[in-house]
Write an enzyme that holds these catalytic residues in place. Structure first.
Site, mmCIF file in Angstrom:
data_model
loop_
_atom_site.group_PDB
_atom_site.id
_atom_site.type_symbol
_atom_site.label_atom_id
_atom_site.label_comp_id
_atom_site.label_asym_id
_atom_site.label_seq_id
_atom_site.Cartn_x
_atom_site.Cartn_y
_atom_site.Cartn_z
ATOM 1 N N ASP A 78 0.833 -1.217 0.000
ATOM 2 C CA ASP A 78 0.000 0.000 0.000
ATOM 3 C C ASP A 78 0.858 1.254 0.000
ATOM 4 O O ASP A 78 2.043 1.222 0.347
ATOM 5 C CB ASP A 78 -0.956 0.011 1.196
ATOM 6 C CG ASP A 78 -0.232 0.031 2.544
ATOM 7 O OD1 ASP A 78 0.746 -0.722 2.704
ATOM 8 O OD2 ASP A 78 -0.629 0.818 3.426
ATOM 9 N N ASP A 106 8.656 4.136 -1.368
ATOM 10 C CA ASP A 106 7.955 3.636 -0.167
ATOM 11 C C ASP A 106 6.757 2.799 -0.575
ATOM 12 O O ASP A 106 5.659 3.309 -0.680
ATOM 13 C CB ASP A 106 7.550 4.825 0.709
ATOM 14 C CG ASP A 106 7.035 4.412 2.070
ATOM 15 O OD1 ASP A 106 7.141 3.236 2.420
ATOM 16 O OD2 ASP A 106 6.504 5.274 2.778
ATOM 17 N N GLU A 138 0.162 -1.119 5.627
ATOM 18 C CA GLU A 138 1.279 -0.706 6.484
ATOM 19 C C GLU A 138 1.139 0.757 6.868
ATOM 20 O O GLU A 138 1.387 1.144 8.009
ATOM 21 C CB GLU A 138 2.615 -0.925 5.748
ATOM 22 C CG GLU A 138 3.845 -0.709 6.629
ATOM 23 C CD GLU A 138 4.389 0.707 6.651
ATOM 24 O OE1 GLU A 138 5.285 0.975 7.459
ATOM 25 O OE2 GLU A 138 3.918 1.561 5.870
HETATM 26 ZN ZN LIG Z 1 6.717 2.399 3.963
#
Ligand SMILES: [Zn+2]
Length: 378
Positions: A78, A106, A138
């Site tokens: 995610d 990320d 997350e």
């Molecule tokens: Zn992350």
């Protein structure tokens, strides 16, 4: 497929935490199966009724029993939301040696590097088993990883958790905790204070006591961190209805980041003591503490084989992170965990997120070397 092409495909799949991650999970299942891994989908329903999926893929072992692996590579599927005006958010764009897109660092960069590293190795030569773990949610509280830890879906000896650290291995991290504190008093006309109990005044006195706790917590030092102690923040406060009304209610949000080794409960215990003290000093006030998150930190010994290996192959000495990661959940599954990945956390979560091309490619080599050293060599 090159690592950049893989990253472009991952970025093109919108996987903001509020949506189902089924599409990106399906893509990852296909990629894992086509390299011969055994794959399991671990679905769950999130708090909004949306289906989310964790993926567990293994090589060199069976999925039927709870697999026990030597090394797990962990990335979250995610991303944080993006500005709809950011044209590159879902269309990976290269400029000046950087790849721009939501999730580029990320952590889709790490996931792409993981797939490329795996595809470059002869997995038939594995002497110790290996797992790939791709989690959901997350960014909104490590929820997917918590589901995996609770289900004890596998156990592992070592874990590399992909987060942007500019390829520096991070062997310890602070935890992340949140609590909402609400203070209830009694409204009255401000010309007659004796008729009411001010929730804003009560909250202010409580916050002053909390500031004293923050000072006490500084004596519990962990020199590997900067700052070397548990930090605490009151980031939001809201109370009262008008300038001439004694405030009937006040709420504030407390955040604290405990050093590893200090349980999240330590601060909660100190907090409940000062709440009791404040109740005694003004019985007209009621206090409620709702701890929404109490995620502990993690720490892997500087002498761990994984730490030493990653220091050697990355060329960086190990450090620590002050943000929450899934390393704590992997530690709960038995791992000596290290957080490491391409890109810089300071450019994550903002428009213009990018991963440097050279770091992305270096990450593939680091993961290949790590897998070779831990799982391929006898
Ligand atoms: Zn992350």
């Amino acid at each position: 497929m090159t690592v950049q092409e893989t990253l472009a495909q991952l970025v093109a799949i919108d996987s903001v935490s509020s949506r189902s991650n089924a599409a990106i999970a399906g893509y990852l299942v296909d990629r894992c199966q086509s390299m011969g891994l055994e794959v399991k989908r671990l679905p769950y329903t999130d708090a909004f009724g949306i289906e989310k999926v964790n993926i567990l893929a293994v090589a060199g072992t069976e999925l039927s029993d709870t697999p026990k692996v030597e090394l797990a590579l962990v990335g979250h599927t995610d991303t944080v939301p993006y500005d709809p005006n950011w044209k590159e958010a879902l269309a990976l764009t290269e400029r000046d040696g950087k790849l721009f897109g939501r999730g580029a660092c990320d952590t889709k960069g790490f996931i792409a590097a993981t797939l490329s590293a795996m595809e470059a190795l002869d997995l038939g030569q594995l002497v110790r088993p290996l797992a790939l773990i791709f989690t959901a949610d997350e960014e909104i509280g490590l929820i997917g990883a918590k589901h995996m830890a609770e289900a004890r879906a596998l156990s592992m000896r070592f874990a590399i958790v992909g987060e942007p650290t500019s390829l520096r291995p991070m062997r310890a991290g602070k935890g992340y905790c949140l609590a909402e504190v609400s203070v209830k008093g009694r409204e009255a006309h401000s010309a007659y204070p004796a008729l009411g109990s001010s929730a804003v005044m009560g909250a202010a006195r409580l916050i002053t006591r909390i500031e004293t706790i923050a000072g006490q917590l500084k004596s519990d030092q962990h020199p590997a961190f900067d700052p070397p102690f548990t930090t605490l923040n009151v980031g939001l406060i809201h109370g009262g209805t008008a300038k001439n009304v004694i405030a009937g209610e006040c709420k504030f949000t407390l955040e604290w980041r405990p050093i590893p080794g200090q349980g999240p409960e330590k601060f909660l215990q100190l907090l409940s003591e000062v709440v009791e003290a404040e109740k005694k000093s003004d019985p007209g006030l009621a206090f409620e503490v709702d701890a929404a998150r109490t995620d502990g930190g993690y720490e892997t010994s500087p002498d761990s084989r994984l730490v030493n290996l990653l220091e050697q192959v990355s060329g960086h000495t190990a450090g620590t992170v002050a943000f929450g990661t899934e390393a704590a959940q992997m530690t709960a599954l038995g791992a000596e965990a290290v957080v490491m990945g391409p890109g810089d956390i300071r450019v994550a979560h903002r428009t213009g997120e990018y991963v440097p091309v050279d770091e992305l490619e270096r990450c593939v080599d680091i993961l290949k070397d790590s897998i070779r050293s831990l799982c391929l060599n006898g």
